[in-house]
Scaffold this motif. Structure first.
Motif, PDB file in Angstrom:
ATOM      1  N   THR A 155       0.820  -1.207   0.000  1.00 55.86           N
ATOM      2  CA  THR A 155       0.000   0.000   0.000  1.00 55.86           C
ATOM      3  C   THR A 155       0.856   1.260   0.000  1.00 55.86           C
ATOM      4  OG1 THR A 155      -1.759  -1.158   1.198  1.00 55.86           O
ATOM      5  CG2 THR A 155      -1.808   1.242   1.234  1.00 55.86           C
TER       6      THR A 155
ATOM      7  N   MET B 146       0.806   4.250  -2.865  1.00 60.53           N
ATOM      8  CA  MET B 146       0.545   5.651  -2.532  1.00 60.53           C
ATOM      9  C   MET B 146       1.672   6.553  -3.023  1.00 60.53           C
ATOM     10  SD  MET B 146      -2.381   5.627  -1.115  1.00 60.53           S
ATOM     11  CE  MET B 146      -3.536   4.476  -0.340  1.00 60.53           C
TER      12      MET B 146
ATOM     13  N   ASP C  48       1.591   3.656   5.778  1.00 60.22           N
ATOM     14  CA  ASP C  48       0.912   3.316   4.527  1.00 60.22           C
ATOM     15  C   ASP C  48       0.757   4.519   3.588  1.00 60.22           C
ATOM     16  OD1 ASP C  48      -1.201   4.854   5.505  1.00 60.22           O
ATOM     17  OD2 ASP C  48      -2.383   3.120   6.121  1.00 60.22           O
TER      18      ASP C  48
ATOM     19  N   LEU D 299      -8.809   3.494   7.213  1.00 61.36           N
ATOM     20  CA  LEU D 299      -8.490   3.112   5.838  1.00 61.36           C
ATOM     21  C   LEU D 299      -9.188   1.814   5.453  1.00 61.36           C
ATOM     22  CD1 LEU D 299      -6.792   3.658   3.283  1.00 61.36           C
ATOM     23  CD2 LEU D 299      -4.982   2.247   4.305  1.00 61.36           C
TER      24      LEU D 299
ATOM     25  N   SER E 201      -1.365   6.735   3.232  1.00 63.48           N
ATOM     26  CA  SER E 201      -2.705   7.096   2.757  1.00 63.48           C
ATOM     27  C   SER E 201      -3.077   8.517   3.170  1.00 63.48           C
ATOM     28  CB  SER E 201      -3.737   6.104   3.283  1.00 63.48           C
ATOM     29  OG  SER E 201      -3.783   6.116   4.714  1.00 63.48           O
TER      30      SER E 201
ATOM     31  N   ASP F 174     -10.377   6.124  -6.470  1.00 62.88           N
ATOM     32  CA  ASP F 174     -10.053   5.680  -5.110  1.00 62.88           C
ATOM     33  C   ASP F 174     -10.557   4.253  -4.908  1.00 62.88           C
ATOM     34  OD1 ASP F 174      -9.541   5.477  -2.384  1.00 62.88           O
ATOM     35  OD2 ASP F 174     -11.428   6.447  -1.839  1.00 62.88           O
TER      36      ASP F 174
END
Length: 365
Positions: free
Chosen positions: A18, A22, A76, A117, A78, A291
């Motif tokens: 992940t 990103m 991660d 998330l 995010s 997304d």
């Protein structure tokens, strides 16, 4: 035994983690960010830095309150992607408190209030944007010019200083100078200026013999969209996103705007070219609507999801009150995504295919 388990379908792992995905998304945003900085100055870079700091702080706070491991979750990236997407959609050089309120709503409410998330039904960055648009409409519809109409470069020292003062107005010596400077540093987007009735600035600059990257040629909006489109195509090439959503959005916007367009009514309905390259259509199609958490996941569902977003983009721009309608359209698509996935899910192997009527009514085949 371990190798066999790793290769079996329930245990299959993706090639990219992940955090790496990103980072690739952020890298794909850089061409568009670079073009925006060249034309509009340092305001966007400052907003991105602030948004990242606020996003990490809010994420850490939410994880701490929920007693979840902070370091592992922050790794991660995010929250950083949310910060980038939020920062590039708000006006460059927005006041610091505007960035703080938007990011806090995006991370704390739109993301962690639903479990964090992977569990948020709506795109956090667009939730933060829409929250600001509804609560601070004036600040969200004025784009800052880092240098008043003159010959100085917006990426020079004077442009940087004015961008800093726009973001942190309390640094001004007096309230009068603050008002005067800010009033002289605002402009509207092309859609607001001309009600989507403009022409191809790149073509006009070429015919006039002007350089495309010359600020006086006013080609910045189109070049930004082209840069974001190229970044989105790179995500497709790396397999980070699928083609169904961006293609269906772009095709829908192009087809509908062409059907309603006529030379005598362009001031009402807008030219198809400006619908695609005069606003944030490319950012929405490649980076926001795709997304993986809030978008549709089935193949047919992605196509219907993109179509409904494309129709919403055009409809809200032309008949609604918000000309730059990406956030509202994407959030409406997020709302419809579970419905599309439910009715477009593939047939289970070995089961008889049920008609749409049977699935809607719940009757047996």
């Amino acid at each position: 035994m371990t190798e066999a388990l790793a290769k079996s379908s329930p245990m299959q792992l993706g090639k990219l983690k992940t955090q790496h995905i990103m980072l690739l998304v952020i890298a794909a945003l850089l061409p568009g960010i670079s073009v925006a900085t060249w034309f509009f100055g340092w305001g966007l870079i400052i907003n991105i830095g602030l948004a990242c700091c606020f996003a990490i702080s809010c994420e850490a706070l939410a994880l701490y309150v929920q007693k979840k491991p902070i370091k592992a979750a922050l790794n991660d990236n995010s929250a950083i992607v949310t910060a980038f997407l939020f920062a590039i959609t708000i006006p460059p050089g927005s006041t610091w408190w505007l960035v703080l309120f938007g990011i806090a709503f995006a991370i704390l409410i739109a993301k962690h209030a639903y479990g964090g998330l992977g569990q948020n039904p709506f795109n956090p960055a667009m939730c933060g944007y829409l929250f600001l648009l509804l609560t601070f409409p004036l600040q969200m519809t004025s784009w800052h010019i880092p240098i008043e109409q003159g010959t100085l470069s917006p990426i020079g020292w004077e442009g940087f200083k004015q961008s800093i003062l726009a973001v942190f107005p309390f640094l001004f010596a007096s309230a009068e100078s603050m008002v005067t400077t800010i009033d002289g540093m605002t402009m509207a987007t092309p859609l607001i200026v001309s009600k989507m009735a403009g022409t191809n600035a790149l073509l006009e600059a070429n015919e006039a013999g002007l350089a495309l990257f010359l600020r006086s040629s006013e080609t910045g909006w189109e070049l930004m969209n082209i840069a974001y489109m190229l970044g989105g195509l790179s995500l497709l090439a790396f397999g980070i996103i699928r083609w169904h959503i961006p293609l269906s959005i772009i095709v829908t916007v192009a087809v509908v705007s062409t059907l309603f367009y006529s030379p005598n009514s362009s001031a009402v309905f807008g030219t198809p070219y400006l619908h695609l390259f005069g606003s944030a259509t490319m950012v929405g199609a490649f980076f926001i609507a795709t997304d993986p958490v809030s978008a549709a996941t089935t193949t047919k569902g992605r196509i219907f999801y993109g179509i409904i977003i494309g129709l919403s983009i055009y409809g809200i721009r032309v008949w609604g009150s918000y000309l730059d309608s990406i956030a509202i359209a994407v959030l409406f698509g997020n709302f419809c995504a579970p419905i599309f996935d439910y009715y477009c899910r593939p047939r289970v192997y070995g089961h008889t295919k049920r008609s749409l009527f049977a699935r809607v009514t719940g009757s047996k085949p």
